[in-house]
Design a protein around this motif. Structure first.
Motif, short mmCIF file in Angstrom:
data_model
loop_
_atom_site.label_atom_id
_atom_site.label_comp_id
_atom_site.label_asym_id
_atom_site.label_seq_id
_atom_site.Cartn_x
_atom_site.Cartn_y
_atom_site.Cartn_z
N SER A 127 -28.92 33.45 46.61
CA SER A 127 -29.71 34.13 45.57
C SER A 127 -31.18 33.71 45.55
N ARG A 128 -31.56 32.77 46.41
CA ARG A 128 -32.97 32.35 46.41
C ARG A 128 -33.85 33.49 46.95
N LYS A 129 -35.14 33.41 46.59
CA LYS A 129 -36.07 34.48 47.00
C LYS A 129 -36.42 34.39 48.48
N ALA A 130 -36.69 33.14 48.93
CA ALA A 130 -37.17 32.96 50.31
C ALA A 130 -36.00 32.86 51.29
N ALA A 131 -35.93 33.82 52.21
CA ALA A 131 -34.94 33.81 53.29
C ALA A 131 -33.54 33.40 52.82
N PRO A 132 -32.94 34.20 51.93
CA PRO A 132 -31.60 33.83 51.43
C PRO A 132 -30.52 33.97 52.50
N LEU A 133 -29.39 33.30 52.25
CA LEU A 133 -28.21 33.49 53.10
C LEU A 133 -27.74 34.93 52.96
N LYS A 134 -27.72 35.65 54.07
CA LYS A 134 -27.20 37.03 54.04
C LYS A 134 -26.76 37.41 55.45
N ILE A 135 -25.97 38.47 55.53
CA ILE A 135 -25.52 38.91 56.85
C ILE A 135 -26.60 39.81 57.43
N ALA A 136 -27.18 39.40 58.55
CA ALA A 136 -28.20 40.26 59.19
C ALA A 136 -27.53 41.57 59.57
N GLY A 137 -28.27 42.66 59.46
CA GLY A 137 -27.71 43.99 59.70
C GLY A 137 -27.01 44.12 61.04
N VAL A 185 -27.39 14.21 48.38
CA VAL A 185 -28.04 15.21 49.25
C VAL A 185 -27.33 16.55 49.07
N ASN A 186 -26.00 16.54 49.09
CA ASN A 186 -25.24 17.79 48.87
C ASN A 186 -25.69 18.48 47.58
N LEU A 187 -25.91 17.67 46.56
CA LEU A 187 -26.23 18.20 45.24
C LEU A 187 -27.62 18.83 45.17
N HIS A 188 -28.57 18.28 45.92
CA HIS A 188 -29.96 18.74 45.80
C HIS A 188 -30.44 19.64 46.92
N VAL A 189 -29.66 19.74 48.01
CA VAL A 189 -30.22 20.39 49.21
C VAL A 189 -30.52 21.88 48.99
N SER A 190 -29.74 22.56 48.17
CA SER A 190 -30.01 23.99 47.97
C SER A 190 -31.30 24.20 47.19
N LEU A 191 -31.52 23.31 46.22
CA LEU A 191 -32.75 23.39 45.42
C LEU A 191 -33.98 23.17 46.30
N ILE A 192 -33.90 22.14 47.12
CA ILE A 192 -35.05 21.79 47.98
C ILE A 192 -35.27 22.88 49.04
N SER A 193 -34.18 23.41 49.57
CA SER A 193 -34.36 24.39 50.66
C SER A 193 -34.79 25.76 50.13
N GLU A 208 -19.29 26.28 46.56
CA GLU A 208 -19.55 27.61 45.98
C GLU A 208 -20.88 27.65 45.22
N ALA A 209 -21.20 26.52 44.57
CA ALA A 209 -22.49 26.45 43.86
C ALA A 209 -23.63 26.52 44.87
N ARG A 210 -23.46 25.81 46.00
CA ARG A 210 -24.50 25.85 47.04
C ARG A 210 -24.64 27.26 47.61
N ASP A 211 -23.49 27.89 47.89
CA ASP A 211 -23.55 29.26 48.45
C ASP A 211 -24.28 30.20 47.50
N LYS A 212 -24.00 30.03 46.21
CA LYS A 212 -24.62 30.92 45.22
C LYS A 212 -26.14 30.72 45.23
N MET A 213 -26.56 29.47 45.23
CA MET A 213 -28.01 29.20 45.26
C MET A 213 -28.62 29.66 46.58
N ASP A 214 -27.91 29.40 47.69
CA ASP A 214 -28.45 29.75 49.00
C ASP A 214 -28.58 31.26 49.17
#
Ligand code: DC
Length: 214
Positions: free
Chosen positions: A173-183, A93-101, A165-171
């Motif tokens: 850099s994804r197009k839909a609602a990426p991980l980022k600091i809200a303003g 699950v750890n390995l695939h969750v960023s791809l699926i999300s 770190e791989a998960r953070d990078k995917m999370d």
């Protein structure tokens, strides 16, 4: 109804802090990562091609997904009546969750469920995009962070195989609602703070905004 959004990268302390904060405030605790993990578990269980967004979306079409709040005031998710909790931290699950999300249909599904779950409740909700995309209008936004070394150590101490770190990078850099600091989010560096220290820092800010522990 108030939503306190707690976002941040993997192992930044979100779950422990959010659960404790919810208890202190008498709010409901919603862990959105658990929902993405449960969906990932179901997609893996069905054996569909995880690299195909269409196949992932189709796999979820027929699934009976039930999200709710338990007697312990915490969120839960059942898929086709199964509660996959014990498997949610598996390395697969750890390995695939960023791809699926990253699949837009998955994000739409979970975001809608999260809004329904919050309803008119007071909630502490943790995730990656709660303040930036799911509840952008809430004035109570926090972004927890910690150094990569400390985050790696936290996962290792938990005995988990998790390429954070791989998960953070995917999370992020994804197009839909990426991980980022809200303003308008307040950033809290948890690297050198205890759990209670982080909770108190957040409560201090919330008190100034008119939210007090019960
Ligand atoms: O919080 P967690 O590590 O259990 O989250 C697992 C994954 O779920 C995370 O790597 C990305 C995804 N996730 C997301 O995309 N959006 C959220 N709001 C919460 C989690």
């Amino acid at each position: 109804m108030s939503v306190i959004a707690i976002d941040g990268p993997a192992a930044s302390g979100k779950s422990s802090v959010s659960r404790r904060l919810a208890k202190r405030l008498g709010f409901v605790y919603v862990n959105s990562g658990t929902m993405y993990r449960a969906i990932t578990w179901e997609v893996l269980r069905q054996g569909v091609d995880t690299t195909s967004p269409a196949a992932v979306a189709a796999a979820l079409d027929g699934a009976d997904i039930h999200c709710g709040i338990g007697d312990n005031s915490e969120s839960f998710i059942h898929i086709n009546s199964a509660a996959p909790d014990a498997a949610l931290r598996d390395s697969r699950v750890n390995l695939h969750v960023s791809l699926i999300s990253a699949v837009p249909a998955v994000r739409e599904l979970i975001s809608a469920r999260l809004r329904l779950l919050a309803g008119d409740r007071n909630v502490v909700m943790e995730g990656r995009d709660i303040g930036s995309a799911v509840f952008p209008e809430t004035p109570f936004k926090f972004y927890l962070d910690a150094s990569p070394e400390i985050r790696r150590k936290r996962r290792a101490d938990e005995g988990q195989s998790d390429a954070i770190e791989a998960r953070d990078k995917m999370d992020s850099s994804r197009k839909a609602a990426p991980l980022k600091i809200a303003g308008d989010a307040r950033v809290v560096d948890t690297s050198h703070l205890t759990l209670e220290g982080v909770v108190e820092a957040i409560l201090d800010i919330l008190r100034q905004l008119g939210i007090t522990p019960r």
